[in-house]
Design a protein around this motif. Sequence first.
Motif, PDB file in Angstrom:
ATOM      1  N   UNK A   1    -100.985  23.400   9.150  1.00  0.00           N
ATOM      2  CA  UNK A   1    -100.140  23.563  10.329  1.00  0.00           C
ATOM      3  C   UNK A   1     -98.704  23.149  10.033  1.00  0.00           C
ATOM      4  N   UNK A   2     -97.766  23.912  10.654  1.00  0.00           N
ATOM      5  CA  UNK A   2     -96.358  23.534  10.570  1.00  0.00           C
ATOM      6  C   UNK A   2     -96.156  22.224  11.318  1.00  0.00           C
ATOM      7  N   UNK A   3     -95.157  21.459  10.920  1.00  0.00           N
ATOM      8  CA  UNK A   3     -94.872  20.192  11.580  1.00  0.00           C
ATOM      9  C   UNK A   3     -93.476  20.259  12.189  1.00  0.00           C
ATOM     10  N   UNK A   4     -93.292  19.617  13.323  1.00  0.00           N
ATOM     11  CA  UNK A   4     -91.982  19.625  13.950  1.00  0.00           C
ATOM     12  C   UNK A   4     -92.018  18.903  15.270  1.00  0.00           C
ATOM     13  N   UNK A   5     -90.867  18.732  15.868  1.00  0.00           N
ATOM     14  CA  UNK A   5     -90.799  17.989  17.119  1.00  0.00           C
ATOM     15  C   UNK A   5     -91.125  18.852  18.330  1.00  0.00           C
ATOM     16  N   UNK A   6     -91.105  20.163  18.180  1.00  0.00           N
ATOM     17  CA  UNK A   6     -91.411  21.053  19.297  1.00  0.00           C
ATOM     18  C   UNK A   6     -92.137  22.279  18.777  1.00  0.00           C
ATOM     19  N   UNK A   7     -92.809  22.964  19.680  1.00  0.00           N
ATOM     20  CA  UNK A   7     -93.495  24.196  19.297  1.00  0.00           C
ATOM     21  C   UNK A   7     -92.490  25.233  18.826  1.00  0.00           C
ATOM     22  N   UNK A   8     -91.351  25.314  19.511  1.00  0.00           N
ATOM     23  CA  UNK A   8     -90.324  26.289  19.119  1.00  0.00           C
ATOM     24  C   UNK A   8     -89.849  26.043  17.690  1.00  0.00           C
ATOM     25  N   UNK A   9     -89.626  24.753  17.349  1.00  0.00           N
ATOM     26  CA  UNK A   9     -89.160  24.443  15.996  1.00  0.00           C
ATOM     27  C   UNK A   9     -90.245  24.731  14.965  1.00  0.00           C
ATOM     28  N   UNK A  10     -91.481  24.422  15.302  1.00  0.00           N
ATOM     29  CA  UNK A  10     -92.576  24.715  14.371  1.00  0.00           C
ATOM     30  C   UNK A  10     -92.706  26.213  14.141  1.00  0.00           C
ATOM     31  N   UNK A  11     -92.526  26.991  15.189  1.00  0.00           N
ATOM     32  CA  UNK A  11     -92.581  28.446  15.027  1.00  0.00           C
ATOM     33  C   UNK A  11     -91.479  28.923  14.081  1.00  0.00           C
ATOM     34  N   UNK A  12     -90.294  28.359  14.218  1.00  0.00           N
ATOM     35  CA  UNK A  12     -89.201  28.747  13.334  1.00  0.00           C
ATOM     36  C   UNK A  12     -89.501  28.343  11.893  1.00  0.00           C
ATOM     37  N   UNK A  13     -90.075  27.153  11.713  1.00  0.00           N
ATOM     38  CA  UNK A  13     -90.461  26.720  10.369  1.00  0.00           C
ATOM     39  C   UNK A  13     -91.492  27.673   9.779  1.00  0.00           C
ATOM     40  N   UNK A  14     -92.471  28.052  10.614  1.00  0.00           N
ATOM     41  CA  UNK A  14     -93.515  28.956  10.156  1.00  0.00           C
ATOM     42  C   UNK A  14     -92.971  30.317   9.777  1.00  0.00           C
ATOM     43  N   UNK A  15     -92.010  30.805  10.542  1.00  0.00           N
ATOM     44  CA  UNK A  15     -91.424  32.123  10.248  1.00  0.00           C
ATOM     45  C   UNK A  15     -90.732  32.122   8.897  1.00  0.00           C
ATOM     46  N   UNK A  16     -90.113  31.015   8.537  1.00  0.00           N
ATOM     47  CA  UNK A  16     -89.420  30.930   7.253  1.00  0.00           C
ATOM     48  C   UNK A  16     -90.374  31.184   6.094  1.00  0.00           C
ATOM     49  N   UNK A  17     -91.618  30.735   6.262  1.00  0.00           N
ATOM     50  CA  UNK A  17     -92.617  30.915   5.210  1.00  0.00           C
ATOM     51  C   UNK A  17     -92.878  32.397   4.947  1.00  0.00           C
ATOM     52  N   UNK A  18     -92.800  33.209   6.006  1.00  0.00           N
ATOM     53  CA  UNK A  18     -93.124  34.630   5.878  1.00  0.00           C
ATOM     54  C   UNK A  18     -91.903  35.513   5.617  1.00  0.00           C
ATOM     55  N   UNK A  19     -90.709  34.926   5.592  1.00  0.00           N
ATOM     56  CA  UNK A  19     -89.504  35.735   5.439  1.00  0.00           C
ATOM     57  C   UNK A  19     -89.515  36.559   4.161  1.00  0.00           C
ATOM     58  N   UNK A  20     -90.003  35.972   3.072  1.00  0.00           N
ATOM     59  CA  UNK A  20     -89.984  36.663   1.776  1.00  0.00           C
ATOM     60  C   UNK A  20     -90.948  37.842   1.736  1.00  0.00           C
ATOM     61  N   UNK A  21     -91.927  37.851   2.611  1.00  0.00           N
ATOM     62  CA  UNK A  21     -92.918  38.932   2.596  1.00  0.00           C
ATOM     63  C   UNK A  21     -92.328  40.241   3.107  1.00  0.00           C
ATOM     64  N   UNK A  22     -91.351  40.146   4.007  1.00  0.00           N
ATOM     65  CA  UNK A  22     -90.617  41.318   4.508  1.00  0.00           C
ATOM     66  C   UNK A  22     -91.551  42.378   5.075  1.00  0.00           C
ATOM     67  N   UNK A  23     -92.651  41.937   5.659  1.00  0.00           N
ATOM     68  CA  UNK A  23     -93.597  42.862   6.290  1.00  0.00           C
ATOM     69  C   UNK A  23     -93.993  42.272   7.633  1.00  0.00           C
ATOM     70  N   UNK A  24     -93.629  42.953   8.696  1.00  0.00           N
ATOM     71  CA  UNK A  24     -93.996  42.475  10.025  1.00  0.00           C
ATOM     72  C   UNK A  24     -93.062  41.396  10.533  1.00  0.00           C
ATOM     73  N   UNK A  25     -92.731  41.448  11.795  1.00  0.00           N
ATOM     74  CA  UNK A  25     -91.795  40.496  12.387  1.00  0.00           C
ATOM     75  C   UNK A  25     -92.352  39.859  13.654  1.00  0.00           C
ATOM     76  N   UNK A  26     -93.662  39.995  13.877  1.00  0.00           N
ATOM     77  CA  UNK A  26     -94.280  39.385  15.045  1.00  0.00           C
ATOM     78  C   UNK A  26     -95.428  38.480  14.613  1.00  0.00           C
ATOM     79  N   UNK A  27     -95.743  37.508  15.480  1.00  0.00           N
ATOM     80  CA  UNK A  27     -96.610  36.423  15.053  1.00  0.00           C
ATOM     81  C   UNK A  27     -97.606  36.021  16.140  1.00  0.00           C
ATOM     82  N   UNK A  28     -98.674  35.350  15.681  1.00  0.00           N
ATOM     83  CA  UNK A  28     -99.614  34.669  16.566  1.00  0.00           C
ATOM     84  C   UNK A  28     -99.324  33.177  16.458  1.00  0.00           C
ATOM     85  N   UNK A  29     -99.154  32.511  17.595  1.00  0.00           N
ATOM     86  CA  UNK A  29     -98.981  31.062  17.608  1.00  0.00           C
ATOM     87  C   UNK A  29    -100.370  30.428  17.651  1.00  0.00           C
ATOM     88  N   UNK A  30    -100.740  29.764  16.567  1.00  0.00           N
ATOM     89  CA  UNK A  30    -102.097  29.234  16.404  1.00  0.00           C
ATOM     90  C   UNK A  30    -102.086  27.723  16.595  1.00  0.00           C
TER      91      UNK A  30
END
Length: 309
Positions: free
Chosen positions: A58-87
């Motif tokens: 799981x991503x770590x952060x002070x808020x869900x919004x920040x964790x989502x942004x952290x998680x998105x960074x992980x997938x940036x290099x994949x360059x496939x798909x721009x939508x996510x499931x918040x788990x």
Amino acid sequence: MRWNDKPYHTLDYELKRKYGEKIYKIALDANMTCPNRDGSCGVRGCIFCSSGGSGDFAAKGTSIARQLEQGKQYFRDKKVGERFIAYFQSYTNTYAPVPTLEALYREALENSTVVGISIATRPDCLGSDILALLDCLNREYTDKFIWIELGLQTIHEHTATLIRRGYPLSVFEDAVKQLQKISIPVITHVIIGLPGETKPMMLETCRFLARINVTGIKLQLLHILKNTDLVELYEKKTFEILDMMAYIDIIISCLEVLPPDMVIHRVTGDGPKDLLLAPLWSLNKRLVLNTLHQEMKRRGTWQSRCWQT
């Protein structure tokens, strides 16, 4: 029967069918605990559960919004798909006051890149007030989805006691019925290779889930992780760890008894490298999946081949 290039109904297939693109899942930590850890029904958790409460990725952060942004960074290099499931993954994610839960869930649902939320929890943590909240949000966010993931692991009460699950099967059954009444899809976690369980026992669990019509299933390989109580049983050699081909054989048989519309969210597992003691072959996930697909092709089989209505 095939789902694109797979002999089983994968989550990837289902999401691409619905959204037309790859959808990634971002694991979140909502800073919760578990009744099996805080003394409500136990203090040491299930015997296989790590200190991260099954949320080691799981991503770590002070808020869900920040964790989502952290998680998105992980997938940036994949360059496939721009939508996510918040788990909401770590620990028990309905184990908090309703106002707290509502704020967390809304924070994720309001994110424009999130197509839906998946909430990992226990069936004994779904009171009427929480069900009412889920029903309300499900009706409000009609363009998004809400899933509940329940950790059943097995239908066999003796095994459930051994692993310290902390609730009887009847509680799980009731939770599924209540969630189905409010049209919340249920994904169920099943662990393959629990101590004392035979292949027929594991198939009984899968047939049971087929009968009660859960929406999806995660077939998870038993991992021996450092600092869990399962390590003691493992070191005493009280049970055998499955080798890769034995595991694949069981997975194929499980898939064969599941209905064609049940979505397969997982057929193996991702044990953290720094915690995993066994089985080490599971670290090569690509090899496991490729071998599974090759063996299913060799056998000429597919999900639901032996399914009975």
